[in-house]
Design a protein around this motif. Structure first.
Motif, PDB file in Angstrom:
ATOM      1  N   ARG A  75       0.804  -1.226   0.000  1.00 28.31           N
ATOM      2  CA  ARG A  75       0.000   0.000   0.000  1.00 28.31           C
ATOM      3  C   ARG A  75       0.841   1.282   0.000  1.00 28.31           C
ATOM      4  NH1 ARG A  75      -5.539   0.651   1.370  1.00 28.31           N
ATOM      5  NH2 ARG A  75      -6.056   2.809   1.887  1.00 28.31           N
ATOM      6  N   HIS A  76       1.998   1.246   0.684  1.00 30.24           N
ATOM      7  CA  HIS A  76       2.768   2.481   0.890  1.00 30.24           C
ATOM      8  C   HIS A  76       4.201   2.424   0.359  1.00 30.24           C
ATOM      9  CE1 HIS A  76      -0.358   4.149   3.568  1.00 30.24           C
ATOM     10  NE2 HIS A  76      -0.487   2.914   4.017  1.00 30.24           N
ATOM     11  N   ASP A  77       4.785   1.239   0.242  1.00 27.46           N
ATOM     12  CA  ASP A  77       6.177   1.069  -0.185  1.00 27.46           C
ATOM     13  C   ASP A  77       7.129   1.961   0.601  1.00 27.46           C
ATOM     14  OD1 ASP A  77       8.255  -0.062  -1.667  1.00 27.46           O
ATOM     15  OD2 ASP A  77       8.156   1.510  -3.202  1.00 27.46           O
ATOM     16  N   PRO A  78       7.103   1.888   1.946  1.00 32.57           N
ATOM     17  CA  PRO A  78       7.987   2.749   2.744  1.00 32.57           C
ATOM     18  C   PRO A  78       9.417   2.227   2.761  1.00 32.57           C
ATOM     19  CG  PRO A  78       6.841   1.234   4.181  1.00 32.57           C
ATOM     20  CD  PRO A  78       6.310   0.978   2.786  1.00 32.57           C
ATOM     21  N   LEU A  79      10.333   3.075   3.191  1.00 30.93           N
ATOM     22  CA  LEU A  79      11.682   2.643   3.526  1.00 30.93           C
ATOM     23  C   LEU A  79      11.656   2.050   4.930  1.00 30.93           C
ATOM     24  CD1 LEU A  79      14.778   2.641   2.877  1.00 30.93           C
ATOM     25  CD2 LEU A  79      14.872   4.863   4.036  1.00 30.93           C
ATOM     26  N   VAL A  80      12.252   0.874   5.100  1.00 30.28           N
ATOM     27  CA  VAL A  80      12.330   0.221   6.409  1.00 30.28           C
ATOM     28  C   VAL A  80      13.762   0.296   6.902  1.00 30.28           C
ATOM     29  CG1 VAL A  80      12.047  -1.937   7.683  1.00 30.28           C
ATOM     30  CG2 VAL A  80      10.398  -1.321   5.907  1.00 30.28           C
ATOM     31  N   LEU A  81      13.960   0.917   8.055  1.00 34.36           N
ATOM     32  CA  LEU A  81      15.285   1.066   8.648  1.00 34.36           C
ATOM     33  C   LEU A  81      15.368   0.135   9.850  1.00 34.36           C
ATOM     34  CD1 LEU A  81      17.054   4.482   9.056  1.00 34.36           C
ATOM     35  CD2 LEU A  81      17.444   2.627  10.653  1.00 34.36           C
ATOM     36  N   THR A  82      16.401  -0.716   9.878  1.00 33.73           N
ATOM     37  CA  THR A  82      16.480  -1.755  10.901  1.00 33.73           C
ATOM     38  C   THR A  82      17.939  -2.128  11.157  1.00 33.73           C
ATOM     39  OG1 THR A  82      15.482  -3.894  11.559  1.00 33.73           O
ATOM     40  CG2 THR A  82      16.302  -3.722   9.298  1.00 33.73           C
ATOM     41  N   PRO A  83      18.251  -2.695  12.329  1.00 39.33           N
ATOM     42  CA  PRO A  83      19.636  -3.096  12.617  1.00 39.33           C
ATOM     43  C   PRO A  83      20.077  -4.332  11.832  1.00 39.33           C
ATOM     44  CG  PRO A  83      18.357  -2.795  14.636  1.00 39.33           C
ATOM     45  CD  PRO A  83      17.389  -2.802  13.518  1.00 39.33           C
ATOM     46  N   LEU A  84      21.370  -4.595  11.893  1.00 38.25           N
ATOM     47  CA  LEU A  84      22.016  -5.671  11.147  1.00 38.25           C
ATOM     48  C   LEU A  84      21.310  -7.018  11.317  1.00 38.25           C
ATOM     49  CD1 LEU A  84      25.741  -4.873  12.093  1.00 38.25           C
ATOM     50  CD2 LEU A  84      24.554  -4.248   9.964  1.00 38.25           C
ATOM     51  N   GLY A  85      21.153  -7.722  10.208  1.00 34.44           N
ATOM     52  CA  GLY A  85      20.624  -9.076  10.222  1.00 34.44           C
ATOM     53  C   GLY A  85      19.136  -9.179  10.013  1.00 34.44           C
ATOM     54  N   ASN A  86      18.394  -8.162  10.426  1.00 35.33           N
ATOM     55  CA  ASN A  86      16.945  -8.229  10.272  1.00 35.33           C
ATOM     56  C   ASN A  86      16.520  -8.129   8.810  1.00 35.33           C
ATOM     57  OD1 ASN A  86      16.124  -8.252  13.199  1.00 35.33           O
ATOM     58  ND2 ASN A  86      17.309  -6.368  13.150  1.00 35.33           N
ATOM     59  N   ASP A  87      17.390  -7.569   7.967  1.00 33.29           N
ATOM     60  CA  ASP A  87      17.084  -7.491   6.548  1.00 33.29           C
ATOM     61  C   ASP A  87      16.922  -8.869   5.923  1.00 33.29           C
ATOM     62  OD1 ASP A  87      19.881  -7.622   7.204  1.00 33.29           O
ATOM     63  OD2 ASP A  87      20.356  -7.307   5.090  1.00 33.29           O
ATOM     64  N   ALA A  88      17.688  -9.861   6.400  1.00 35.34           N
ATOM     65  CA  ALA A  88      17.577 -11.207   5.847  1.00 35.34           C
ATOM     66  C   ALA A  88      16.190 -11.791   6.102  1.00 35.34           C
ATOM     67  CB  ALA A  88      18.652 -12.105   6.458  1.00 35.34           C
ATOM     68  N   ILE A  89      15.640 -11.521   7.276  1.00 34.53           N
ATOM     69  CA  ILE A  89      14.316 -12.023   7.626  1.00 34.53           C
ATOM     70  C   ILE A  89      13.246 -11.318   6.802  1.00 34.53           C
ATOM     71  CG2 ILE A  89      12.652 -12.261   9.519  1.00 34.53           C
ATOM     72  CD1 ILE A  89      15.152 -12.086  11.417  1.00 34.53           C
ATOM     73  N   ILE A  90      13.351  -9.998   6.701  1.00 34.49           N
ATOM     74  CA  ILE A  90      12.341  -9.220   5.997  1.00 34.49           C
ATOM     75  C   ILE A  90      12.389  -9.488   4.500  1.00 34.49           C
ATOM     76  CG2 ILE A  90      11.527  -6.888   5.473  1.00 34.49           C
ATOM     77  CD1 ILE A  90      12.723  -6.039   8.218  1.00 34.49           C
ATOM     78  N   ASP A  91      13.588  -9.497   3.934  1.00 33.85           N
ATOM     79  CA  ASP A  91      13.719  -9.647   2.484  1.00 33.85           C
ATOM     80  C   ASP A  91      13.184 -10.996   2.007  1.00 33.85           C
ATOM     81  OD1 ASP A  91      14.740  -8.539  -0.056  1.00 33.85           O
ATOM     82  OD2 ASP A  91      16.082 -10.257   0.020  1.00 33.85           O
ATOM     83  N   GLN A  92      13.374 -12.033   2.807  1.00 27.53           N
ATOM     84  CA  GLN A  92      12.879 -13.355   2.419  1.00 27.53           C
ATOM     85  C   GLN A  92      11.355 -13.384   2.380  1.00 27.53           C
ATOM     86  OE1 GLN A  92      13.826 -16.607   5.106  1.00 27.53           O
ATOM     87  NE2 GLN A  92      13.764 -18.074   3.433  1.00 27.53           N
TER      88      GLN A  92
END
Length: 336
Positions: free
Chosen positions: A150-167
């Motif tokens: 709905r919004h396509d926001p930028l997500v800012l997060t600490p190291l490693g959490n990108d692997a969980i979100i991107d999958q």
């Protein structure tokens, strides 16, 4: 007997630092999460207060303005650690959770006792999402999928959490950082990634493989500190925020999920500690979160707000300077 081989980190690889040993993250001079035997001791120990199945907020669901400009700072409580920050023409969500449960299972686990303080369909355009760590009550992949669509926001997060979100959410715009990093956003806004005393896990085999953090959002309206989830840790990290950032207009601090203290104290502060944290980080105002929506620990549902009021009285501070926010509550935070 040979030492058991440590599992490889499935989320992050990088050089060792003062909070990463090459495989796992840790709290400098702090405490790791409790052992499984401690968890069992807590779970079978009783003393768990019974929460109501439903505890509606005294506030109606909010319908936020599309934007808040200039020096205004408006805060709207969604529930638990999910808040909408509006200032400088930007709309920022913290740890967004619109799901009915915070659990790896859709049919079991902590269930929300009040609806989100903003209906998802009534959200204004979301520019930025701050995700402090990967516990289910803070990182909700179902909600992130909805926000992406709905919004396509930028997500800012600490190291490693990108692997969980991107999958789980392919194509989500991710900005991934270590403690101490500064990230420049639009409209003279910057986000600083700061240490807190906590831990991470999505299951039994990935403890401390992703980093946890708080954030200081630097805006034309003043600085806003979102601590995410944290233990008091002798006030160490609050002092660091004050030394680095000076005065804050607002601190968003957890005040719930703290009992029993023998188990929770290292990683979940109580209301008295939150008041001390507000003073130590030099915040003019504070908003209490992480309470009253999902039962995670033993204390009664309304105890964090009562204990917060008592702690403010004990310090001679006005009640209005530190508000225990309820879903749907809107606060136009006064200028400093």
């Amino acid at each position: 007997m040979a030492a058991r081989k440590r599992a490889a980190n499935r989320y992050y690889s990088g050089p060792p630092s003062d909070h990463f040993d090459g495989t796992l993250f840790f709290n400098p001079n702090g405490k790791p999460p409790g052992r499984f035997s401690d968890l069992l001791k807590w779970q079978v120990g009783g003393d768990r207060s019974k929460w109501p199945a439903a505890q509606p907020s005294p506030f109606h669901q909010a319908r936020p303005a599309e934007r808040v400009d200039g020096a205004e700072l408006r805060l709207t409580m969604v529930g638990h650690s999910s808040l909408l920050i509006q200032t400088a023409g930007l709309n920022i969500l913290t740890d967004p959770v619109w799901s009915p449960r915070v659990s790896p299972l859709s049919f079991a686990g902590p269930k929300r006792v009040n609806p989100p303080g903003i209906a998802f369909s009534h959200l204004p355009p979301i520019d930025l999402v701050l995700v402090s760590h990967n516990h289910y009550d803070h990182l909700d992949l179902t909600t992130l999928k909805r926000l992406k669509a709905r919004h396509d926001p930028l997500v800012l997060t600490p190291l490693g959490n990108d692997a969980i979100i991107d999958q789980a959410v392919p194509g989500m715009r991710l900005s991934v950082h270590d403690w101490g990093d500064r990230v420049d956003i639009a409209n003279d806004v910057a986000v600083h990634v700061e240490p807190v005393h906590h831990w991470s896990a999505r299951g039994a085999r990935d403890r401390r493989m992703a980093l946890w953090a708080g954030f200081v959002v630097e805006t034309p309206a003043g600085k806003i500190y979102f601590a995410g989830d944290t233990g008091f840790h002798d006030g160490t990290n609050y002092r660091l925020v004050a030394e680095k950032h000076g005065g804050l207009r607002l601190a968003i601090l957890p005040i719930g999920a703290y009992e029993p203290r023998w188990f929770m104290a290292p990683h979940h502060q109580n209301p008295q500690e939150a008041v001390q944290g507000m003073k130590l980080c030099n915040a003019a105002h504070a908003a209490g979160c992480h309470w009253g929506t999902f039962q995670l620990t033993n204390e009664p549902i309304d105890e964090p707000a009562r204990k917060l009021a008592e702690a403010l009285d004990a310090e001679g501070l006005p009640q209005e300077c530190f508000r225990a926010l309820r879903p749907g509550e809107v606060w136009d935070v006064p200028a400093v």
